[in-house]
Structures are given as structure tokens and as C-alpha cells.
Write a protein that holds these residues in place. Structure first.
Motif, PDB file in Angstrom:
ATOM      1  N   LYS A  81       0.672  -1.316  -0.138  1.00 32.72           N
ATOM      2  CA  LYS A  81       0.007  -0.126   0.134  1.00 32.72           C
ATOM      3  C   LYS A  81       0.946   1.251  -0.072  1.00 32.72           C
ATOM      4  N   ASP A  82       0.287   2.319  -0.112  1.00 35.59           N
ATOM      5  CA  ASP A  82       0.977   3.711  -0.277  1.00 35.59           C
ATOM      6  C   ASP A  82       1.876   3.926   1.086  1.00 35.59           C
ATOM      7  N   ALA A  83       1.311   3.637   1.986  1.00 38.63           N
ATOM      8  CA  ALA A  83       1.954   3.596   3.629  1.00 38.63           C
ATOM      9  C   ALA A  83       3.218   2.928   3.409  1.00 38.63           C
ATOM     10  N   ALA A  84       3.309   1.638   2.737  1.00 37.00           N
ATOM     11  CA  ALA A  84       4.728   0.923   2.893  1.00 37.00           C
ATOM     12  C   ALA A  84       5.487   1.610   1.826  1.00 37.00           C
ATOM     13  N   LEU A  85       5.184   1.945   0.821  1.00 37.42           N
ATOM     14  CA  LEU A  85       6.106   2.655  -0.170  1.00 37.42           C
ATOM     15  C   LEU A  85       6.507   3.959   0.341  1.00 37.42           C
ATOM     16  N   HIS A  86       5.710   4.553   1.064  1.00 36.65           N
ATOM     17  CA  HIS A  86       6.162   6.052   1.739  1.00 36.65           C
ATOM     18  C   HIS A  86       7.268   5.761   2.786  1.00 36.65           C
ATOM     19  N   ALA A  87       7.118   4.608   3.636  1.00 37.51           N
ATOM     20  CA  ALA A  87       8.050   4.040   4.592  1.00 37.51           C
ATOM     21  C   ALA A  87       9.239   3.899   3.668  1.00 37.51           C
ATOM     22  N   LEU A  88       9.321   3.049   2.787  1.00 39.58           N
ATOM     23  CA  LEU A  88      10.572   2.830   2.053  1.00 39.58           C
ATOM     24  C   LEU A  88      11.303   3.978   1.463  1.00 39.58           C
ATOM     25  N   ARG A  89      10.502   4.953   0.980  1.00 40.49           N
ATOM     26  CA  ARG A  89      11.052   6.349   0.321  1.00 40.49           C
ATOM     27  C   ARG A  89      11.724   7.067   1.368  1.00 40.49           C
ATOM     28  N   SER A  90      11.148   7.087   2.570  1.00 46.61           N
ATOM     29  CA  SER A  90      11.544   7.837   3.791  1.00 46.61           C
ATOM     30  C   SER A  90      12.548   7.210   4.484  1.00 46.61           C
ATOM     31  N   GLY A  91      12.966   6.131   4.438  1.00 51.54           N
ATOM     32  CA  GLY A  91      14.008   5.436   5.074  1.00 51.54           C
ATOM     33  C   GLY A  91      13.400   4.377   6.194  1.00 51.54           C
ATOM     34  N   VAL A  92      13.768   3.364   6.685  1.00 47.05           N
ATOM     35  CA  VAL A  92      13.295   2.459   7.675  1.00 47.05           C
ATOM     36  C   VAL A  92      14.526   2.159   8.525  1.00 47.05           C
ATOM     37  N   ARG A  93      13.935   1.778   9.699  1.00 44.08           N
ATOM     38  CA  ARG A  93      15.335   1.592  10.807  1.00 44.08           C
ATOM     39  C   ARG A  93      15.334  -0.167  10.739  1.00 44.08           C
ATOM     40  N   LEU A  94      16.585  -0.289  10.479  1.00 42.20           N
ATOM     41  CA  LEU A  94      16.980  -1.783  10.363  1.00 42.20           C
ATOM     42  C   LEU A  94      17.799  -2.053  11.708  1.00 42.20           C
ATOM     43  N   LYS A  95      18.174  -3.299  11.792  1.00 38.25           N
ATOM     44  CA  LYS A  95      19.083  -3.490  13.140  1.00 38.25           C
ATOM     45  C   LYS A  95      20.300  -2.714  13.101  1.00 38.25           C
ATOM     46  N   ASP A  96      20.892  -2.367  11.959  1.00 35.45           N
ATOM     47  CA  ASP A  96      21.981  -1.709  11.917  1.00 35.45           C
ATOM     48  C   ASP A  96      21.879  -0.266  11.580  1.00 35.45           C
ATOM     49  N   GLY A  97      20.673   0.419  11.928  1.00 31.32           N
ATOM     50  CA  GLY A  97      20.528   1.921  11.667  1.00 31.32           C
ATOM     51  C   GLY A  97      19.543   1.958  10.567  1.00 31.32           C
ATOM     52  N   PRO A  98      19.015   3.442  10.742  1.00 35.40           N
ATOM     53  CA  PRO A  98      18.093   3.666   9.579  1.00 35.40           C
ATOM     54  C   PRO A  98      18.880   3.778   8.202  1.00 35.40           C
ATOM     55  N   THR A  99      17.896   3.301   7.216  1.00 40.00           N
ATOM     56  CA  THR A  99      18.640   3.395   5.953  1.00 40.00           C
ATOM     57  C   THR A  99      18.161   4.844   5.297  1.00 40.00           C
ATOM     58  N   ARG A 100      19.269   5.248   4.305  1.00 39.06           N
ATOM     59  CA  ARG A 100      18.755   6.662   3.558  1.00 39.06           C
ATOM     60  C   ARG A 100      17.350   6.158   2.853  1.00 39.06           C
ATOM     61  N   PRO A 101      16.830   7.490   2.512  1.00 35.76           N
ATOM     62  CA  PRO A 101      15.657   7.429   1.669  1.00 35.76           C
ATOM     63  C   PRO A 101      16.221   6.784   0.270  1.00 35.76           C
ATOM     64  N   ALA A 102      15.049   5.963  -0.102  1.00 42.79           N
ATOM     65  CA  ALA A 102      15.192   5.419  -1.333  1.00 42.79           C
ATOM     66  C   ALA A 102      14.093   5.795  -2.496  1.00 42.79           C
ATOM     67  N   GLN A 103      14.544   5.686  -3.701  1.00 39.68           N
ATOM     68  CA  GLN A 103      13.439   6.005  -4.686  1.00 39.68           C
ATOM     69  C   GLN A 103      12.914   4.746  -4.989  1.00 39.68           C
ATOM     70  N   VAL A 104      11.438   4.550  -4.893  1.00 42.41           N
ATOM     71  CA  VAL A 104      10.615   3.697  -4.921  1.00 42.41           C
ATOM     72  C   VAL A 104       9.272   3.928  -5.929  1.00 42.41           C
ATOM     73  N   ARG A 105       9.066   2.929  -6.704  1.00 44.91           N
ATOM     74  CA  ARG A 105       7.905   3.007  -7.469  1.00 44.91           C
ATOM     75  C   ARG A 105       7.274   1.613  -8.006  1.00 44.91           C
ATOM     76  N   ARG A 106       6.105   1.491  -8.087  1.00 46.93           N
ATOM     77  CA  ARG A 106       5.442   0.308  -8.563  1.00 46.93           C
ATOM     78  C   ARG A 106       5.808   0.075 -10.107  1.00 46.93           C
ATOM     79  N   LEU A 107       5.957  -1.105 -10.235  1.00 47.79           N
ATOM     80  CA  LEU A 107       6.300  -1.663 -11.631  1.00 47.79           C
ATOM     81  C   LEU A 107       5.329  -2.561 -12.223  1.00 47.79           C
ATOM     82  N   GLU A 108       5.146  -2.372 -13.313  1.00 44.13           N
ATOM     83  CA  GLU A 108       4.355  -3.688 -14.114  1.00 44.13           C
ATOM     84  C   GLU A 108       5.279  -4.979 -14.146  1.00 44.13           C
TER      85      GLU A 108
END
Length: 197
Positions: A81-108
């Protein structure tokens, strides 16, 4: 002048030339003396791997300071859903720290050959494809990011590193490019050579 080799690494192949456990290695698909990977790609991932015999070039490609963006096509479980994509774009917190923002888009679903062995199919659970572009390269980062937002990765294909693209190369094939060293800050130019197996 340096030579750079663009290889489509198949699924379940190590990003190295030898293995003591009998797993598939790069030696079975490319036989060029003195080259080594500039970076790596996981055993269970597919796609673009760059190789060279030029240590300085390998460093420029693979060192995080140079931030070569890497583009992945990722088949995930479920429909994000949009919320999951927004989280990936914003950066998520993994065990080794937060990720940088990513470019993410839906793909056929891309027109690519089925993986061998194929991705598991479950009728009750749909799958979706995403394009994810990262400028960092932690261990199994894409898989950990998609799992973090509730959509485990089923298939992962790296289609680009910086300006180098996988294109229509089939798994296990490669091509060579000649890179001409830049003068001052001029961009590197390349000369392409025919694909080989």
C-alpha cells in the motif's frame, strides 16, 4: 584505458570465482584472466555485476563514498500500500540503523524470463513488482527493507549500477566496455563490445 565487464549473474551463483562447497561460481560463465568483481551481488539475487582488472576503477565503482546508485527490480509478496512505499522512500530503521531514503515506484511485471528454479507460487497470495533505487549497499539491504514493511522479497534483479545497465543480456552472458580515463572532471566515456557467453 580500462576494461569493464558487465555480467548478468544468474540466480544461485556466487559473486566470486572459486568455492570450496561446490556452488556455482563466476568461473562457469566468464573466463577472462585477472578480473574480479567491483562489488558483489548475493547468491540468491540476479542481475548486473561489474568486473574489472583495474583496482582504482573497482574502488570508484564500489566504494560507498562515490554513491553509485543501484537500481533493482523486486518481486515482493503481497501488494504494498502507499504507506509501505512511503516508509521505503523515507528510510526504515533496520537493526544496523536507519536506511537512507530510497527511490521506490510500483512496476508492471517486467518482461523477463522466469527464474530457474521458479519463484514459489501461492494462489491465495498475490505478488507485486517494485523498482527500488539505493545509494547505499548494506548486506541484503533490499530484502531487509521490504520485509520490514511486511512484503518479503521473492525475486531480486539488479538492473543498473550508476549509468551501466543490464539491458537485454540473458543470465550468464556478458559484454566488455573500454573506459577512457577522464581528463580532470570530464565524464568517463565508454566503447561497447559485442556480448559474449
Amino acid at each position: 584505458m580500462s576494461s569493464l565487464y558487465l555480467l548478468h549473474k544468474p540466480y544461485q551463483m556466487l559473486s566470486q570465482f572459486t568455492d570450496t562447497q561446490g556452488r556455482a561460481t563466476l568461473a562457469s560463465v566468464i573466463d577472462v584472466p585477472g578480473i574480479y568483481p567491483a562489488g558483489r551481488l548475493d547468491y540468491d539475487s540476479e542481475g548486473l555485476l561489474l568486473l574489472t582488472d583495474d583496482g582504482a576503477l573497482a574502488h570508484r565503482i564500489s566504494h560507498p563514498r562515490h554513491k553509485q546508485p543501484k537500481t533493482y527490480w523486486v518481486q515482493v509478496e503481497g501488494t504494498p500500500k502507499d504507506a509501505a512505499l512511503h516508509a521505503l522512500r523515507s528510510g526504515v530503521r533496520l537493526k544496523d540503523g536507519p536506511t537512507r531514503p530510497a527511490q521506490v515506484r510500483r512496476l508492471e511485471a517486467p518482461g523477463i524470463a522466469p527464474r530457474q528454479p521458479p519463484v514459489r507460487y501461492r494462489e491465495a497470495i498475490p505478488t507485486a513488482w517494485l523498482e527500488i533505487v539505493l545509494d547505499e549497499g548494506r548486506n541484503r539491504q533490499v530484502r531487509r527493507m521490504t520485509a520490514h514493511v511486511g512484503h518479503p522479497t521473492l525475486r531480486l534483479i539488479r538492473v543498473a549500477i550508476g549509468s551501466w545497465r543490464l539491458g537485454d543480456m540473458a543470465p550468464g552472458t556478458w559484454r566488455r566496455e573500454t573506459l577512457h580515463a577522464p581528463r580532470r572532471k570530464a565524464p568517463m566515456t565508454t566503447r561497447r563490445h559485442r556480448s559474449r557467453r
